[in-house]
Motif scaffolding. Structure first.
Motif, PDB file in Angstrom:
ATOM      1  N   GLN A   1       0.983  -1.126  -0.048  1.00  0.00           N
ATOM      2  CA  GLN A   1       0.060  -0.033  -0.029  1.00  0.00           C
ATOM      3  C   GLN A   1       0.922   1.009   0.097  1.00  0.00           C
ATOM      4  O   GLN A   1       0.477   2.069  -0.757  1.00  0.00           O
ATOM      5  N   ALA A   2       2.033   1.242   0.823  1.00  0.00           N
ATOM      6  CA  ALA A   2       2.825   2.291   0.764  1.00  0.00           C
ATOM      7  C   ALA A   2       3.557   2.673  -0.602  1.00  0.00           C
ATOM      8  O   ALA A   2       3.443   3.839  -0.929  1.00  0.00           O
ATOM      9  N   LEU A   3       3.773   1.650  -1.443  1.00  0.00           N
ATOM     10  CA  LEU A   3       4.336   1.736  -2.597  1.00  0.00           C
ATOM     11  C   LEU A   3       3.498   2.021  -3.607  1.00  0.00           C
ATOM     12  O   LEU A   3       3.701   2.477  -4.796  1.00  0.00           O
ATOM     13  N   SER A   4       1.995   1.964  -3.413  1.00  0.00           N
ATOM     14  CA  SER A   4       1.123   2.537  -4.300  1.00  0.00           C
ATOM     15  C   SER A   4       0.927   3.931  -4.186  1.00  0.00           C
ATOM     16  O   SER A   4       0.485   4.544  -5.278  1.00  0.00           O
ATOM     17  N   ILE A   5       1.454   4.604  -3.361  1.00  0.00           N
ATOM     18  CA  ILE A   5       1.679   5.942  -3.073  1.00  0.00           C
ATOM     19  C   ILE A   5       2.947   6.623  -3.505  1.00  0.00           C
ATOM     20  O   ILE A   5       3.027   7.502  -4.305  1.00  0.00           O
ATOM     21  N   ASN A   6       3.913   5.946  -3.220  1.00  0.00           N
ATOM     22  CA  ASN A   6       5.181   6.449  -3.707  1.00  0.00           C
ATOM     23  C   ASN A   6       5.797   5.203  -4.047  1.00  0.00           C
ATOM     24  O   ASN A   6       6.660   4.483  -3.192  1.00  0.00           O
ATOM     25  N   PRO A   7       5.947   4.825  -5.317  1.00  0.00           N
ATOM     26  CA  PRO A   7       6.541   3.385  -5.883  1.00  0.00           C
ATOM     27  C   PRO A   7       7.958   3.419  -6.040  1.00  0.00           C
ATOM     28  O   PRO A   7       8.543   2.348  -6.189  1.00  0.00           O
ATOM     29  N   ASN A   8       8.724   4.833  -5.676  1.00  0.00           N
ATOM     30  CA  ASN A   8       9.969   4.747  -5.727  1.00  0.00           C
ATOM     31  C   ASN A   8      10.803   4.862  -4.388  1.00  0.00           C
ATOM     32  O   ASN A   8      11.869   5.238  -4.322  1.00  0.00           O
ATOM     33  N   ASN A   9      10.018   4.745  -3.269  1.00  0.00           N
ATOM     34  CA  ASN A   9      10.664   4.923  -1.980  1.00  0.00           C
ATOM     35  C   ASN A   9      11.404   3.647  -1.859  1.00  0.00           C
ATOM     36  O   ASN A   9      11.291   2.545  -1.351  1.00  0.00           O
ATOM     37  N   PRO A  10      13.034   3.936  -1.486  1.00  0.00           N
ATOM     38  CA  PRO A  10      13.729   2.759  -1.394  1.00  0.00           C
ATOM     39  C   PRO A  10      13.655   2.246   0.071  1.00  0.00           C
ATOM     40  O   PRO A  10      13.920   0.742   0.019  1.00  0.00           O
ATOM     41  N   TYR A  11      13.493   2.728   0.888  1.00  0.00           N
ATOM     42  CA  TYR A  11      13.117   2.099   2.148  1.00  0.00           C
ATOM     43  C   TYR A  11      12.154   1.134   2.017  1.00  0.00           C
ATOM     44  O   TYR A  11      12.228   0.008   2.643  1.00  0.00           O
TER      45      TYR A  11
END
Length: 804
Positions: A689-699
């Motif tokens: 779900q977090a990656l659906s908001i920011n798909p490029n967050n490396p953490y």
């Protein structure tokens, strides 16, 4: 006449069967013209007289609301009424003569045809959504292209609500991929209809049913454009947003989507139902409804709309989005529900914990690197730039801020009619309200300023800032671009536009905006600081230090808290803990001037081991702004580090209830879940779900990579770690996890290359070497039958271990 239903309706033919019963085309024998209508059976099993009375109590309000809404637009079939015969309920609606849309898709439609359909269908939805009525069953089969004018008519309106009212609890949705994800789990919102209409439009453009369209396994987004390659980028972007898996990222209402499609020119903030978005004051007029005969059962004209998920606030009715709704809101995110159901063990087992706080990557505004702190994002969402912007607003305590707001209110009143003075006081009051997390009055003031002058750059900036605060990043980008178009020197807007791009993972565009702020000579301290955040996240530590040193030349005194914190982030990445600790102490010694600064300072206090002081900072931040998502998220992180897992769950639950799109809160919840529940399914769900908001967050990518590795989903783990490394080519944790995945897959050459790269990166950064990396590379070299290399690595690992 013995076959008449309700002594009135003469069945002509069946239009289809369902689990509840038949749908019939009938003639109304009491109409002078024997007008045709549709009669639908709502239940198969007859009810007793007592049951019928109870059901009618529930059914009447639903029918009343639907009747009122259906009369508002010619493309919504009128609901004439309902009747009961021998314990069986029936409803009667207008008959639309035409062809189901499903029968007209033998080949892809042209873009102009599909756009015309979408526009007309959205306009028909406007009156429904204004009464908070969700169609719930939009699909090609339920859209009739009317023979007389080729207009798309939305049939089946309210069918699901009526079926539920008569007690069909086993109702399921069989719409072949046209329903939205949240509707599929029983939590529909207005944007669910937008999803369905947009999926229908994609079906028209591609002639490919939704269930045959693959999705990106990393974020759940449908990969539909490959089936409609000729669609313009503009329309493709609109449709892609409209079918986003997370409903808060879609268009929140039909008016905004129509505005973006170019059918309506936005002129002001739409007060209802969308929060702080450009949309028209009045929708396009609906064609007149034809006059019909009286309904078979009298219905009152007072509609009973669906309960709103937004706050009912006085004055201008700006509804807060789902992210700011109460915990009991039906639109609360799945993650919030999952958090609420997560219970820690009575006595947490120390062995189940990770090594320590420093081993966990996290946060939308901060991220731990491998084995060391790397608080790369001390952004704190939309209000991050206020911490060091030299704002004249003193928000150091709730009492001071309340006094400031009272004084500014007086200034606004006293300067009424005095042009620039009134505007300046109003903007300051908006800023003060925003510090307090009191968005409603801030939005009302922005409405007033933009009604007077829709090209007011400062008002547009404040509007965009609030949109970012509400995690409405796409809307914020449009607003802030409009602000900059009016004033290319608006440094505040340039910084905030960069933050909005950063929060959705568009780091190149974020850097471009921060550099633009430097070029115009405005907000140089904030620009350098934000550039440093991204450089540090991308593993460019020397450049990041140079940028934060440049920021320090502009951000002095109490404004320097985020500077010291960022400097500590970089030194922690480099494992220079002596300098990192010095920076923590300098940040902790300052006096915060607003809630964001309190939270930023709490990081340093926590890392100095002063958890009590860190929590006091959080309490002070929440006293000032009780709706500050990042404060609750940070509180949860501190509590998690103290092994107070139940308290951590409560804090992060509150954060997610306030903002389901907070990557910060989602990331911390995933960490808590990993400590409490050995089953990684929930951690995987929340990370996705977090990656659906920011798909490029490396953490977050690193986090999900590790979960997938644990689940032996090796190919997916490699994919996530590779995506993380595309953002941060110096990401040691990603190389380590990917190397482990390669080992498990017996890809020894690739594993050897990843572990070698870690050794090279540690040498280049001057960090001490990790013996486990040499041990892992020895395994890879053994698999490659490089016995000498493996022996050398084992000896090196032993040498480092002895030295430590």
């Amino acid at each position: 006449m013995t076959n008449l239903l309700n002594h009135r309706y003469d069945p002509l033919k069946s239009l289809g069967d369902s689990r509840s019963g038949q749908t019939l085309l009938a003639e109304d024998t009491q109409s002078p013209t024997r007008q045709r209508c549709v009669v639908k059976q709502l239940n198969l099993t007859p009810y007793s007289s007592a049951e019928v009375e109870k059901i009618q109590v529930k059914l009447a309000p639903e029918a009343e609301a639907l009747q009122v809404a259906s009369k508002a637009h010619a493309q919504i079939p009128d609901l004439y009424g309902y009747f009961v015969t021998q314990g069986i309920f029936y409803w009667v609606r207008e008959w639309i003569e035409g062809t189901p849309l499903a029968a007209l898709v033998s080949a892809p439609w042209s873009e102009p045809q599909a756009t015309a359909f979408l526009t007309a269908a959205l306009k028909a939805l406007v009156p429904l959504h204004r009464q908070r009525i969700i169609h719930l069953n939009l699909k090609p089969k339920n859209i009739i292209i009317r023979a007389t004018d080729q207009a798309p008519c939305l049939v089946g309106v309210g069918e699901k609500a009526l079926l539920k009212a008569v007690g069909d609890q086993a109702l399921t949705l069989r719409t072949s991929g046209f329903i939205a994800p949240e509707q599929a789990v029983g939590k529909p919102v207005l944007a669910s209809d937008i999803y369905s209409l947009s999926m229908t439009t994609i079906y028209l453009l591609s002639a490919v049913p939704p269930l045959k369209i693959p999705s990106d396994r990393s974020n759940g987004r449908l990969l539909w454009q490959q089936f409609a390659p000729d669609v313009s980028d503009r329309l493709a972007g609109i449709l892609t947003r409209a079918i986003h898996p997370t409903h808060t990222i879609r268009f929140p209402n039909t008016s905004e989507m129509l505005a973006v499609l170019g059918q309506i020119a936005p002129t002001q903030l739409d007060p209802n139902p969308s929060p702080l978005v450009s949309s028209p004051a009045v929708a396009s007029p609906s064609p007149p409804k034809p006059v019909h005969v009286s309904s078979p059962q009298p219905l009152s004209v007072s509609a009973t709309p669906m309960p709103s998920t937004s706050s009912d606030l006085p004055g201008t009715e700006i509804s807060l989005p789902a992210s700011r709704a109460a915990a009991s809101s039906p639109s609360a995110s799945a993650s919030a529900t999952a958090v609420a159901n997560l219970k820690p063990p009575v006595t947490p087992q120390p062995a189940a914990r990770k090594k320590n706080l420093l081993a966990m990557p996290w946060l939308k505004w901060a991220g731990f690197g491998a084995g060391a702190i790397a608080l790369g994002f001390v952004g704190l969402g939309a209000l991050q730039s206020l911490s060091g912007s030299g704002s004249s607003i003193d928000a150091s305590s709730v009492a001071v801020l309340e006094d400031t707001i009272d004084q500014l209110k007086e200034k606004v009143e006293s300067s009424s009619g005095n042009g620039r003075a009134n505007e300046k006081a109003t903007l300051a009051l908006v800023e003060a309200y925003t510090y307090a997390g009191d968005i409603q009055p801030a939005a009302e003031l922005i409405n007033e300023l933009l009604e007077e002058n829709e090209e007011n750059s400062e008002a547009l900036y404040q509007k965009g800032k609030i949109q970012v605060y509400l995690s409405d990043y796409q809307a914020a980008i449009g607003t802030l671009e409009a602000a900059i178009e009016q004033d290319t020197q608006n440094g505040d807007a340039l910084i905030m536009l960069g933050l909005a791009h950063r929060e959705i993972g568009d780091y190149d565009e974020a850097l471009k905006q921060f550099q633009s702020a430097l070029d115009v000579g405005k907000n140089k301290g904030e620009a350098h600081l934000n550039i440093s955040h991204i450089q540090q996240m991308q593993g460019e530590w020397e450049d990041a230090l140079t940028s934060v040193d440049a920021a320090a030349r502009f951000l002095k005194g109490d404004r320097s808290i985020p500077v010291h914190t960022q400097r500590s982030n970089i030194y922690s990445d480099l494992q220079d803990l002596e300098r990192a600790e010095d920076a923590w102490e300098k940040a902790a010694a300052r006096s915060p001037q607003n809630p964001e600064a309190y939270v930023t300072q709490s990081i340093s206090k926590m890392l100095l081991g002063d958890s009590e002081g860190a929590l006091e900072n959080i309490e002070q931040a929440l006293d000032i702004n009780p709706n500050f998502t990042e404060a609750y998220a940070m509180q949860g992180l501190i509590q998690m580090n103290q092994n107070e897992l139940e308290a951590a769950i409560a804090s992060v639950t509150k954060a997610i209830e306030l903002d389901p799109n907070s990557v910060t809160a989602l990331k911390i919840f995933a960490d808590v879940a990993a400590l409490v529940d050995p089953d990684p399914t929930l951690t995987l769900q929340v990370a996705t779900q977090a990656l659906s908001i920011n798909p490029n967050n490396p953490y977050v990518l690193n986090q999900r990579c590790n979960v997938l590795l644990y689940q032996s989903e090796l190919a997916l783990a490699v994919e996530d770690c590779t995506r993380s490394l595309n953002v941060n080519p110096a990401g040691i944790e990603a190389y380590s996890s990917r190397g482990q995945a390669y080992l498990a897959a017996a890809e020894f050459q690739l594993a050897e290359e990843d572990f070698t790269r870690i050794i090279e990166l540690n040498d280049a950064a001057g960090r001490p070497q990790d013996p486990t990396v040499y041990g892992a590379r020895a395994i890879a070299r053994t698999g490659l039958e490089d016995e000498q290399g493996a022996e050398e690595d084992i000896e090196k690992a032993l040498e480092i271990s002895v030295g430590q």
